[in-house]
Design a protein around this motif. Sequence first.
Motif, short mmCIF file in Angstrom:
data_model
loop_
_atom_site.label_atom_id
_atom_site.label_comp_id
_atom_site.label_asym_id
_atom_site.label_seq_id
_atom_site.Cartn_x
_atom_site.Cartn_y
_atom_site.Cartn_z
N VAL B 69 0.86 -1.20 0.00
CA VAL B 69 0.00 0.00 0.00
C VAL B 69 0.89 1.24 0.00
O VAL B 69 1.76 1.38 0.87
N GLY B 71 0.81 5.15 0.45
CA GLY B 71 -0.06 6.18 1.02
C GLY B 71 0.10 7.52 0.33
O GLY B 71 1.08 7.75 -0.38
N SER B 90 -4.11 2.15 6.26
CA SER B 90 -3.35 3.18 5.56
C SER B 90 -1.98 3.36 6.22
O SER B 90 -1.88 3.40 7.45
N HIS B 99 -5.00 5.99 -2.04
CA HIS B 99 -3.99 4.98 -1.76
C HIS B 99 -3.82 4.10 -3.00
O HIS B 99 -4.79 3.73 -3.65
N SER B 120 -9.80 6.15 0.98
CA SER B 120 -10.09 5.88 2.39
C SER B 120 -10.93 6.96 3.04
O SER B 120 -11.17 6.95 4.24
#
Lengths: 352, 276
Positions: B69, B71, B90, B99, B120
């Motif tokens: 992931v 961010g 996150s 993301h 998100s």
Amino acid sequence: MLKTLFPTLSRLRFTVQLVMLFVTVYGSVIVGTYMAGKISNALPALSCAYDQMNGGYCVLIPTQHILHHRIGEAIVRAQQLTFTMILPLLMSFLAFFAFFFVLGKAFCGWICPLGTLQETVGMIGRRFGFGLRRLEDDDLVAARRVRPVKWLLLLGLVFLLPLLTGLGVTPHSLGNPYCDICPSRVATSLLTGNTDQLALRVGDGWSFALGATADFLIGFMLVGALAIRQPFCRICPLLAFNALFQRLSPLRLVKTRHENCGQCRICSEACPMDIQEISLQEGRKAYTEDCTLCGRCAEYCPQDGTIRIKWGPITLFSSRRDYYKNKVRGEWPDGSVKPVRFMKRSEAGDGR
Amino acid sequence: MHRTTLLLTLLAATASAFAQQHDQHGRPPAAATTAWTTQPLIVAVPGGRGERAAPQFRTVGLPAAEIRVFGPRGGEQAFPVEAGATRLRSPAPESGNYHWLSAWAETPAHVAVATTVWYSSNPGPAPVDLLQHAKSELEIVPDPLPREHANYRESEKWRFIVRYAGQPLAGQLVRMETERGTRTSFTTDSEGVATVLFPRDFPPDAKGEEHNHANAGFVLSTERQDGDRHFVTAFNHIYGLDGERGRSLGWGAAFGLAGMLGALPLLRRRQNGKEQ
């Protein structure tokens, strides 16, 4: 130079309004697609998230969204009210009020795109001679009877229903109920050539009813604004939202008592929100919940220094007799414009 | 007393019923089935309410060991795939909306990468840096990403940049497959941009459920041979109905006109009224 371009406060304000109308509706064309996200963190009370070309969106969207998706859903999960849950709501509010600290309620009178549209329609109305109607006892209805409506909309549609929807009590189509009836959503998206927001969603009764309300309101506003100044502002929950904390902003309206106050009443005649308190009251009582800080009352007050717009200790504008005299030469307090003169003006014949 | 109990029971039943309906709102791309493509995908696992902050994803068509992931504030974190799925968080907690998710599997001769985006719903920076930053050798990068309250929609054109080692690839073939059966392809221009037209392949009577519009998965894929290594990269997400589907402009205009008519008396009465 500035004095030539903006000889009056009204001219300056209208220029700012037009620039901000462009920024709030078409801003992303200049600053890029993602600027809505960026600006919205710093200046969250700009325009409508339903437009894809704007420069930032209105604080009422994240408020409904967070109540619906964060707080409501978290309560459903029986979690305790944690910092992580409340933080987004706090951030939205704090960002909004950081912006609000500088501009105060002048957002309504100087920046709001829907306010600018209504004012522009009102100018057309005055130009074509549609008689002005007021929120007064002897005309439409007393202003005090309309004032609670914006608070009810704020409480019910911005806070309560999104929360109940997040809790699962009310249907999902009531998750953003205020945005669904907001005429600004329809107006600003139409200005970008997008008819999606005018079109009504069929097949879902709630969505249809809320959208129909928005369309009815925008239709009513477009025609009604020819005769009533700022018709929607009087019930706008964003004005109520701003009014909640109007005493916290350094930008404010200051009124001191003059012996003629309550007699000439030119200031309340000039007020686009028909606020009577500005001529009858003084101090805090004169700066009411309906004031949008447009400054017209100060422009049309014929007494030196009686009405002022101040930011903290700094006086930004103060009523002056000579300014008033110049102002009424071109425009009556209610916004009606005087006929164009083809003969040399007689100084002695002017004034009120 | 009995009335109160009855009311509370009804309220709880209503809440429960609506709670079930709400499960899918705001979810990242999830497909009921992934048999419509052989390309590698990252899809969301349908979850319960309130899982927005930590959704579950699974990889499809790709034996990936983890999902990485990226961010919006430059953070990066890998989450192992266990029992076919991964619960993500996150790397920029409590801040940032956009993301980038990436999963890959490689052998000495073959590198397959699946990518998607996850919103998100937290305020944060624009994803300009996130998208510009090279995250794998061969990439398909949206330019721009839809805003959170927007989406890819049928009949719309969206730009995607194909990059290799951080450089745009001109003349590169990008294939598109949709859950609704469309198979088509696009070629990147001199700046590496493929302008993708989303097909109008929903049935005429397609509708959304509640305020979730009907949507379907799509995947864009491209491949490149570099010496002995073969790269395949895919980007998948969802696209939805044209905004005017399921809407009536006629009804909207009718209510707008009704509003105008409703305001007309304000003009008529006053013209015969008192002088200004």
